[in-house]
Design a protein around this motif. Structure first.
Motif, PDB file in Angstrom:
ATOM      1  N   GLU A   1     -12.686  35.018  57.281  1.00 23.25           N
ATOM      2  CA  GLU A   1     -11.931  34.599  56.096  1.00 23.25           C
ATOM      3  C   GLU A   1     -12.677  34.952  54.814  1.00 23.25           C
ATOM      4  OE1 GLU A   1     -10.185  32.598  59.500  1.00 23.25           O
ATOM      5  OE2 GLU A   1     -12.273  32.765  58.835  1.00 23.25           O
ATOM      6  N   ARG A   2     -13.981  34.763  54.824  1.00 18.70           N
ATOM      7  CA  ARG A   2     -14.768  35.127  53.636  1.00 18.70           C
ATOM      8  C   ARG A   2     -14.731  36.631  53.411  1.00 18.70           C
ATOM      9  NH1 ARG A   2     -19.775  31.307  55.496  1.00 18.70           N
ATOM     10  NH2 ARG A   2     -19.052  29.333  54.596  1.00 18.70           N
ATOM     11  N   TRP A   3     -14.836  37.403  54.484  1.00 21.49           N
ATOM     12  CA  TRP A   3     -14.801  38.862  54.344  1.00 21.49           C
ATOM     13  C   TRP A   3     -13.444  39.319  53.830  1.00 21.49           C
ATOM     14  CZ3 TRP A   3     -12.016  42.984  56.241  1.00 21.49           C
ATOM     15  CH2 TRP A   3     -12.559  44.246  55.983  1.00 21.49           C
ATOM     16  N   MET A   4     -12.367  38.763  54.384  1.00 18.71           N
ATOM     17  CA  MET A   4     -11.023  39.132  53.928  1.00 18.71           C
ATOM     18  C   MET A   4     -10.848  38.835  52.446  1.00 18.71           C
ATOM     19  SD  MET A   4      -9.110  37.604  57.300  1.00 18.71           S
ATOM     20  CE  MET A   4      -7.435  37.627  56.681  1.00 18.71           C
ATOM     21  N   HIS A   5     -11.383  37.699  52.007  1.00 19.51           N
ATOM     22  CA  HIS A   5     -11.282  37.316  50.606  1.00 19.51           C
ATOM     23  C   HIS A   5     -12.088  38.266  49.720  1.00 19.51           C
ATOM     24  CE1 HIS A   5     -10.273  34.569  47.422  1.00 19.51           C
ATOM     25  NE2 HIS A   5     -11.532  34.271  47.158  1.00 19.51           N
ATOM     26  N   ARG A   6     -13.238  38.686  50.217  1.00 16.78           N
ATOM     27  CA  ARG A   6     -14.161  39.519  49.436  1.00 16.78           C
ATOM     28  C   ARG A   6     -13.602  40.913  49.166  1.00 16.78           C
ATOM     29  NH1 ARG A   6     -18.420  38.571  52.572  1.00 16.78           N
ATOM     30  NH2 ARG A   6     -18.675  40.595  53.571  1.00 16.78           N
ATOM     31  N   VAL A   7     -12.879  41.477  50.127  1.00 17.05           N
ATOM     32  CA  VAL A   7     -12.448  42.880  49.997  1.00 17.05           C
ATOM     33  C   VAL A   7     -10.948  43.009  49.748  1.00 17.05           C
ATOM     34  CG1 VAL A   7     -14.333  43.602  51.505  1.00 17.05           C
ATOM     35  CG2 VAL A   7     -12.035  43.266  52.470  1.00 17.05           C
ATOM     36  N   ALA A   8     -10.255  41.894  49.609  1.00 18.61           N
ATOM     37  CA  ALA A   8      -8.793  41.916  49.598  1.00 18.61           C
ATOM     38  C   ALA A   8      -8.200  42.876  48.567  1.00 18.61           C
ATOM     39  CB  ALA A   8      -8.252  40.509  49.363  1.00 18.61           C
ATOM     40  N   ASP A   9      -8.744  42.876  47.356  1.00 18.94           N
ATOM     41  CA  ASP A   9      -8.125  43.675  46.301  1.00 18.94           C
ATOM     42  C   ASP A   9      -8.330  45.172  46.500  1.00 18.94           C
ATOM     43  OD1 ASP A   9     -10.837  43.693  45.800  1.00 18.94           O
ATOM     44  OD2 ASP A   9     -10.656  43.289  43.651  1.00 18.94           O
ATOM     45  N   ARG A  10      -9.021  45.557  47.568  1.00 19.37           N
ATOM     46  CA  ARG A  10      -9.290  46.976  47.818  1.00 19.37           C
ATOM     47  C   ARG A  10      -8.495  47.523  48.996  1.00 19.37           C
ATOM     48  NH1 ARG A  10     -15.581  46.166  48.384  1.00 19.37           N
ATOM     49  NH2 ARG A  10     -15.594  48.403  48.813  1.00 19.37           N
ATOM     50  N   LEU A  11      -7.550  46.736  49.525  1.00 20.10           N
ATOM     51  CA  LEU A  11      -6.793  47.166  50.701  1.00 20.10           C
ATOM     52  C   LEU A  11      -5.283  47.057  50.457  1.00 20.10           C
ATOM     53  CD1 LEU A  11      -8.967  45.459  53.461  1.00 20.10           C
ATOM     54  CD2 LEU A  11      -8.763  47.934  53.056  1.00 20.10           C
ATOM     55  N   PRO A  12      -4.768  47.737  49.428  1.00 21.48           N
ATOM     56  CA  PRO A  12      -3.331  47.627  49.153  1.00 21.48           C
ATOM     57  C   PRO A  12      -2.489  48.173  50.302  1.00 21.48           C
ATOM     58  CG  PRO A  12      -4.304  49.453  47.920  1.00 21.48           C
ATOM     59  CD  PRO A  12      -5.444  48.694  48.522  1.00 21.48           C
ATOM     60  N   GLY A  13      -1.406  47.460  50.595  1.00 18.29           N
ATOM     61  CA  GLY A  13      -0.471  47.912  51.619  1.00 18.29           C
ATOM     62  C   GLY A  13      -0.866  47.566  53.036  1.00 18.29           C
TER      63      GLY A  13
ATOM     64  N   LEU B   1     -22.746  41.570  56.312  1.00 16.57           N
ATOM     65  CA  LEU B   1     -22.684  42.952  55.870  1.00 16.57           C
ATOM     66  C   LEU B   1     -23.205  43.083  54.443  1.00 16.57           C
ATOM     67  CD1 LEU B   1     -19.198  44.124  57.181  1.00 16.57           C
ATOM     68  CD2 LEU B   1     -21.419  44.263  58.312  1.00 16.57           C
ATOM     69  N   THR B   2     -23.835  44.210  54.163  1.00 16.79           N
ATOM     70  CA  THR B   2     -24.271  44.517  52.809  1.00 16.79           C
ATOM     71  C   THR B   2     -23.075  45.033  52.008  1.00 16.79           C
ATOM     72  OG1 THR B   2     -24.776  46.825  53.305  1.00 16.79           O
ATOM     73  CG2 THR B   2     -26.523  45.191  53.738  1.00 16.79           C
ATOM     74  N   PRO B   3     -23.157  45.029  50.683  1.00 21.03           N
ATOM     75  CA  PRO B   3     -22.062  45.603  49.894  1.00 21.03           C
ATOM     76  C   PRO B   3     -21.754  47.044  50.281  1.00 21.03           C
ATOM     77  CG  PRO B   3     -23.471  44.291  48.470  1.00 21.03           C
ATOM     78  CD  PRO B   3     -24.156  44.350  49.814  1.00 21.03           C
ATOM     79  N   ALA B   4     -22.783  47.818  50.593  1.00 23.28           N
ATOM     80  CA  ALA B   4     -22.552  49.210  50.995  1.00 23.28           C
ATOM     81  C   ALA B   4     -21.793  49.277  52.322  1.00 23.28           C
ATOM     82  CB  ALA B   4     -23.882  49.950  51.110  1.00 23.28           C
ATOM     83  N   GLU B   5     -22.094  48.349  53.235  1.00 23.31           N
ATOM     84  CA  GLU B   5     -21.372  48.321  54.516  1.00 23.31           C
ATOM     85  C   GLU B   5     -19.928  47.873  54.319  1.00 23.31           C
ATOM     86  OE1 GLU B   5     -25.079  47.500  57.599  1.00 23.31           O
ATOM     87  OE2 GLU B   5     -24.216  45.821  56.465  1.00 23.31           O
ATOM     88  N   ASP B   6     -19.701  46.925  53.423  1.00 26.32           N
ATOM     89  CA  ASP B   6     -18.326  46.559  53.078  1.00 26.32           C
ATOM     90  C   ASP B   6     -17.570  47.781  52.561  1.00 26.32           C
ATOM     91  OD1 ASP B   6     -18.454  43.890  53.761  1.00 26.32           O
ATOM     92  OD2 ASP B   6     -18.804  43.179  51.715  1.00 26.32           O
ATOM     93  N   ASP B   7     -18.205  48.529  51.698  1.00 23.59           N
ATOM     94  CA  ASP B   7     -17.581  49.733  51.139  1.00 23.59           C
ATOM     95  C   ASP B   7     -17.186  50.702  52.251  1.00 23.59           C
ATOM     96  OD1 ASP B   7     -18.034  48.694  48.628  1.00 23.59           O
ATOM     97  OD2 ASP B   7     -19.775  49.976  48.200  1.00 23.59           O
ATOM     98  N   GLU B   8     -18.068  50.850  53.236  1.00 23.66           N
ATOM     99  CA  GLU B   8     -17.805  51.794  54.317  1.00 23.66           C
ATOM    100  C   GLU B   8     -16.634  51.337  55.176  1.00 23.66           C
ATOM    101  OE1 GLU B   8     -17.894  55.046  56.785  1.00 23.66           O
ATOM    102  OE2 GLU B   8     -18.791  54.753  54.797  1.00 23.66           O
ATOM    103  N   VAL B   9     -16.572  50.043  55.467  1.00 23.89           N
ATOM    104  CA  VAL B   9     -15.439  49.529  56.247  1.00 23.89           C
ATOM    105  C   VAL B   9     -14.132  49.765  55.502  1.00 23.89           C
ATOM    106  CG1 VAL B   9     -14.363  47.464  57.231  1.00 23.89           C
ATOM    107  CG2 VAL B   9     -16.837  47.784  57.423  1.00 23.89           C
ATOM    108  N   VAL B  10     -14.093  49.408  54.233  1.00 20.08           N
ATOM    109  CA  VAL B  10     -12.886  49.601  53.434  1.00 20.08           C
ATOM    110  C   VAL B  10     -12.493  51.071  53.403  1.00 20.08           C
ATOM    111  CG1 VAL B  10     -11.941  49.483  51.089  1.00 20.08           C
ATOM    112  CG2 VAL B  10     -13.216  47.539  52.029  1.00 20.08           C
TER     113      VAL B  10
END
Length: 264
Positions: A179-191, A149-158
């Motif tokens: 696992e890499r994806w979870m690590h990459r976006v973790a700080d943006r999914l509180p709760g 996924l591109t950074p923009a696609e990560d943003d859209e999923v989050v």
């Protein structure tokens, strides 16, 4: 409501450099319920492939080390924990955990989001989820492209996960991508409890047949999967399984010798 501070700290062991927690299905469900609301909570379901891949890939090892819970999803890891002081350790298998969590969450109002696989598999998975847990809330789903996924696609999923107010995000991208994806976006999914369940989408949907229970209990699920997908999996099992058996035996022997020297 129980908080994560009310639950006992996890025990376990480090197996070939990867922390594997002594846990259970009930414990994982309790930790999802007690998840913190100010940060993400991540769960990995680890097997021999996870541990051996992490030995070669420092980024993957860092991602696994950052997990809140890393369960023994494969029987060789269960047997290793049992030999290392956790005699009652059960297997905590991603597909079975998902099958338990869907009905468990109905009366608790858990909202679920599916991320992974393809649209056909997600259609079948949603139908299966309704069969397993009538009234289950599926608040979103995304079938991503197979490429990174591109950074923009990560943003859209989050953004979609947060907009859905999901409590549990099921990630079925396969190891190590998930696992890499979870690590990459973790700080943006509180709760959110983020569950890296690998092939669970395919297995629960019936897209891919599951090994019989008697093979799973004997640690021979790999043989069934190899029989089903020899071209894709032969390298993994030819090198990983014998290598793991040798290395974990040597590690265990070294630990016993060290412990004996300390006692003397």
């Amino acid at each position: 409501m129980t908080s994560d501070h009310d639950l006992p700290p996890l025990a376990g062991d480090t197996i070939l450099g990867t922390r594997i927690d002594a846990t259970s299905y009930d414990d994982v469900l309790a930790r999802i319920e007690a998840r913190p609301r100010d940060r993400v909570q991540r769960f990995a379901f680890c097997n021999v492939h996870s541990v051996m891949s992490a030995r070669r890939d420092p980024a993957l090892r860092a991602a696994l080390d950052a997990m809140d819970v890393a369960t023994p999803d494969g029987m060789p890891l269960v047997w290793t924990l049992r030999r290392r002081g956790h005699p009652d350790q059960p297997r905590v298998y991603g597909p079975d955990l998902m099958e338990l969590a869907l009905p468990h969450g109905v009366e608790r109002g858990w909202r679920h989001f599916f991320f992974g696989a393809n649209d056909e598999t997600l259609d079948r998975l949603q139908s299966r989820a309704q069969e397993l847990a009538p009234g289950v809330e599926i608040v979103g789903r995304i079938a991503p492209p197979y490429r990174p996924l591109t950074p923009a696609e990560d943003d859209e999923v989050v953004a979609q996960v947060l907009a859905s107010s999901a409590d549990v995000l099921w990630v079925g991208l396969g190891m190590p991508k998930q696992e890499r994806w979870m690590h990459r976006v973790a700080d943006r999914l509180p709760g959110v409890a983020v569950m890296g369940v690998g092939a669970a989408f395919d297995l629960l949907s019936g897209t891919v047949p599951q090994a019989p229970d008697w093979l799973q209990e004997r640690g021979l699920e790999w043989a069934y999967r190899l029989w089903r997908e020899p071209r894709r999996l032969w390298r993994r099992y030819l090198f990983n399984n014998p290598g793991f058996a040798l290395l974990v035996t040597l590690e265990t022997v070294r630990r016993r010798r060290t412990a004996g020297e300390v006692r003397r």
